[in-house]
Write a protein that holds these residues in place. Structure first.
Motif, short mmCIF file in Angstrom:
data_model
loop_
_atom_site.label_atom_id
_atom_site.label_comp_id
_atom_site.label_asym_id
_atom_site.label_seq_id
_atom_site.Cartn_x
_atom_site.Cartn_y
_atom_site.Cartn_z
N ALA A 78 0.86 -1.19 0.00
CA ALA A 78 0.00 0.00 0.00
C ALA A 78 0.89 1.23 0.00
O ALA A 78 1.98 1.22 0.57
CB ALA A 78 -0.91 0.01 1.23
N ASP A 79 0.44 2.31 -0.63
CA ASP A 79 1.19 3.55 -0.66
C ASP A 79 0.67 4.50 0.42
O ASP A 79 -0.50 4.47 0.79
CB ASP A 79 1.15 4.21 -2.04
CG ASP A 79 -0.18 4.01 -2.75
OD1 ASP A 79 -1.18 3.68 -2.09
OD2 ASP A 79 -0.22 4.17 -3.98
N HIS A 102 -4.95 14.07 0.90
CA HIS A 102 -5.00 12.72 0.34
C HIS A 102 -6.03 12.73 -0.79
O HIS A 102 -7.18 12.34 -0.61
CB HIS A 102 -5.35 11.70 1.41
CG HIS A 102 -4.16 11.17 2.13
ND1 HIS A 102 -3.24 10.33 1.53
CD2 HIS A 102 -3.72 11.38 3.39
CE1 HIS A 102 -2.28 10.03 2.39
NE2 HIS A 102 -2.55 10.65 3.53
N CYS A 104 -5.74 11.01 -3.61
CA CYS A 104 -5.65 9.81 -4.45
C CYS A 104 -6.02 8.55 -3.68
O CYS A 104 -5.92 7.45 -4.22
CB CYS A 104 -4.25 9.69 -5.04
SG CYS A 104 -4.20 8.73 -6.58
N HIS A 106 -4.58 7.19 -0.94
CA HIS A 106 -3.54 6.39 -0.31
C HIS A 106 -3.81 6.21 1.19
O HIS A 106 -3.34 5.24 1.78
CB HIS A 106 -2.16 7.04 -0.51
CG HIS A 106 -1.76 7.11 -1.95
ND1 HIS A 106 -0.51 7.56 -2.35
CD2 HIS A 106 -2.40 6.78 -3.09
CE1 HIS A 106 -0.42 7.53 -3.67
NE2 HIS A 106 -1.57 7.06 -4.14
N HIS A 109 -5.80 3.09 1.12
CA HIS A 109 -4.97 1.92 0.83
C HIS A 109 -4.19 1.49 2.09
O HIS A 109 -4.13 0.30 2.43
CB HIS A 109 -3.96 2.23 -0.29
CG HIS A 109 -4.60 2.72 -1.54
ND1 HIS A 109 -3.89 3.36 -2.54
CD2 HIS A 109 -5.88 2.67 -1.99
CE1 HIS A 109 -4.71 3.67 -3.53
NE2 HIS A 109 -5.93 3.27 -3.21
N THR A 110 -3.59 2.48 2.76
CA THR A 110 -2.81 2.18 3.97
C THR A 110 -3.70 1.59 5.06
O THR A 110 -3.34 0.61 5.71
CB THR A 110 -2.11 3.45 4.47
OG1 THR A 110 -1.19 3.90 3.48
CG2 THR A 110 -1.37 3.19 5.78
N GLU A 138 4.79 7.45 -3.83
CA GLU A 138 4.26 6.94 -5.10
C GLU A 138 3.99 8.08 -6.06
O GLU A 138 4.13 7.93 -7.27
CB GLU A 138 2.97 6.15 -4.85
CG GLU A 138 2.49 5.36 -6.06
CD GLU A 138 1.79 6.19 -7.12
OE1 GLU A 138 1.98 5.91 -8.32
OE2 GLU A 138 1.06 7.15 -6.76
N GLU A 139 3.61 9.24 -5.51
CA GLU A 139 3.21 10.38 -6.34
C GLU A 139 4.43 11.11 -6.91
O GLU A 139 4.74 12.24 -6.52
CB GLU A 139 2.33 11.35 -5.54
CG GLU A 139 1.01 10.76 -5.06
CD GLU A 139 0.04 10.50 -6.21
OE1 GLU A 139 0.36 10.84 -7.37
OE2 GLU A 139 -1.04 9.94 -5.94
N HIS A 165 -5.47 -0.31 -6.03
CA HIS A 165 -5.77 1.12 -6.07
C HIS A 165 -7.27 1.31 -6.22
O HIS A 165 -7.93 0.57 -6.96
CB HIS A 165 -5.06 1.80 -7.24
CG HIS A 165 -4.89 3.28 -7.06
ND1 HIS A 165 -5.95 4.17 -7.09
CD2 HIS A 165 -3.79 4.02 -6.83
CE1 HIS A 165 -5.49 5.40 -6.91
NE2 HIS A 165 -4.18 5.33 -6.73
N GLU A 336 1.82 4.22 -12.40
CA GLU A 336 1.84 3.69 -11.04
C GLU A 336 3.20 3.06 -10.77
O GLU A 336 3.65 2.23 -11.56
CB GLU A 336 0.72 2.65 -10.90
CG GLU A 336 0.78 1.75 -9.72
CD GLU A 336 0.76 2.49 -8.40
OE1 GLU A 336 1.72 2.29 -7.61
OE2 GLU A 336 -0.20 3.25 -8.14
#
Length: 392
Positions: A78-79, A102, A104, A106, A109-110, A138-139, A165, A336
């Motif tokens: 996870a990012d 945040h 996107c 993430h 995801h985390t 990641e970005e 994602h 990605e």
């Protein structure tokens, strides 16, 4: 299904983690508070090993299964990083940091991977070792590459790796994936045009770099239209164009433009770079100017491995039902950096529905918390399916 039911029970707790992370976004590799939050939760869960500082500020956690008869090791990623965007959602847990949010998902995801880690540490219903990968940057920072360059895959003997994602526009509770190219490469270029500056009223005594740059910009669009096969996907976008003068009565001596190229295979990636160099330099030459092209390779194509994609589909179908899994979704042109991990090890990347939300990277975007049980279940299901306990 037991896993899904367990995560439904945990949803409020996981949502709390997600919203805490959302309110405290951090950028790129500067994710110390986020990483510390992740470490604290992992310690509470009683995982077997926690290693911070991988890929500068990434966190790797190890959870051992009930048995380990085959030496199997599967990684889940996870990012953690946010974006330099001013949030406009007005949520009561909106970003508390000006200019960062945040945007996107993430944070989601985390939180979902933390939920999976808690479940796996509780149950340990697998034969082998699960490695939880919490990645920074990641970005645009290439944190996935940094973690690989730090020797992560070999250090923990990761044999397969999987990631996820969220996908705005895809219904909550649905998954989408495909074998092969799922997301594009992302390269950047800069073209500097040099001519001969002068007075705007005397263009005959100058070499008009603005005109030359405009001709180059238009001509670049012919690359996709006339050099790339029509059935293949390439995006070429010039995002900025600036002169070295702000005056209306000056012909600029230099003009710079910057852009991005997105492709789904390495042949087109090389072709477009070559053609940009040729079009820019020869067009400039025809007008009596020069053009210097700088090319920077970015994230490679995200390529799902065929067998591992089938495993990811099976896990998604177990969580959401066959009707809610698209096994051959169209590829998309954002990039990605999980792609770097897929170059190191076989694995797959999957999209999880985020419902009718704003698009990623929009200041009104928000991760949909109702997706949490599906995402956490998929992470956990991957571990239990890829490393099943077999009674002797």
């Amino acid at each position: 299904m037991p896993i899904k039911n367990r995560f439904a029970e945990m949803q409020e707790e996981i949502t709390g983690w997600r919203r805490h992370l959302h309110a405290h976004p951090e950028l790129m590799f500067d994710v110390q508070e986020t990483a510390a939050f992740v470490e604290a939760r992992l310690k509470e869960f009683g995982v077997d090993e926690i290693t911070p500082g991988i890929g500068r500020t990434g966190v790797v956690a190890v959870i051992k299964g009930r048995t380990d008869t085959k030496g199997r090791v599967v990684g889940l990623r996870a990012d953690m990083d946010a974006l330099p965007i001013e949030e406009i959602t007005g949520l009561d847990y909106a970003s508390t940091v000006p200019g960062k949010m945040h945007a996107c998902g993430h944070d989601g995801h985390t939180a979902m991977l933390l939920g999976a880690a808690k479940y796996l540490a509780e149950t340990r219903n697998f034969d082998g070792t699960a490695v939880m990968i919490f990645q920074p940057a990641e970005e645009g920072g290439g944190g996935g590459k940094e973690m690989c360059d730090d020797g992560m895959m070999d250090r923990w003997n990761i044999q397969e790796v999987y990631g996820m994602h969220n996908a705005p526009g895809l219904a909550v509770g649905q998954f989408a994936i495909r074998p092969g190219a799922l997301m594009a490469s992302a390269d950047e270029f800069e073209i500097e045009v040099t001519g001969k500056g002068g007075h705007a009223a005397e263009p005959d005594a100058a070499v008009d770099t603005t005109l030359v740059a405009a001709q180059i910009l238009v001509s670049l669009q012919s690359i996709v239209a006339r050099n790339v096969k029509p059935i293949e996907r390439v995006v070429l976008t010039v995002g900025t164009l600036e002169t070295d003068s702000n005056a209306s009565n000056v012909i600029a001596h230099k003009v710079r433009m910057k852009g991005t190229v997105r492709t789904l295979d390495n042949d087109n990636r090389a072709l477009v770079e070559q053609r940009i160099r040729e079009v820019a330099t020869h067009t400039a030459l025809a007008f009596g100017a020069t053009a210097e092209v700088t090319w920077e390779n970015g994230y490679p194509v995200t390529v799902n491995h065929e067998a591992e994609t089938a495993f990811a589909i099976e896990a998604a179908q177990a969580v959401a039902g066959e009707a809610n899994v698209d096994p051959d979704v169209d590829p998309i042109m954002p990039a990605e950096d999980f792609s770097f991990m897929l170059e190191e090890r076989p694995g797959a990347y999957i999209h999880l529905g985020n419902g009718d939300s704003a698009q990623c990277h929009h200041p009104a975007y928000n991760f949909e918390d109702e997706a949490i049980p599906f995402g956490s279940s998929w992470y956990a299901e991957m571990i239990e399916r890829r490393m099943p306990v077999t009674d002797v």
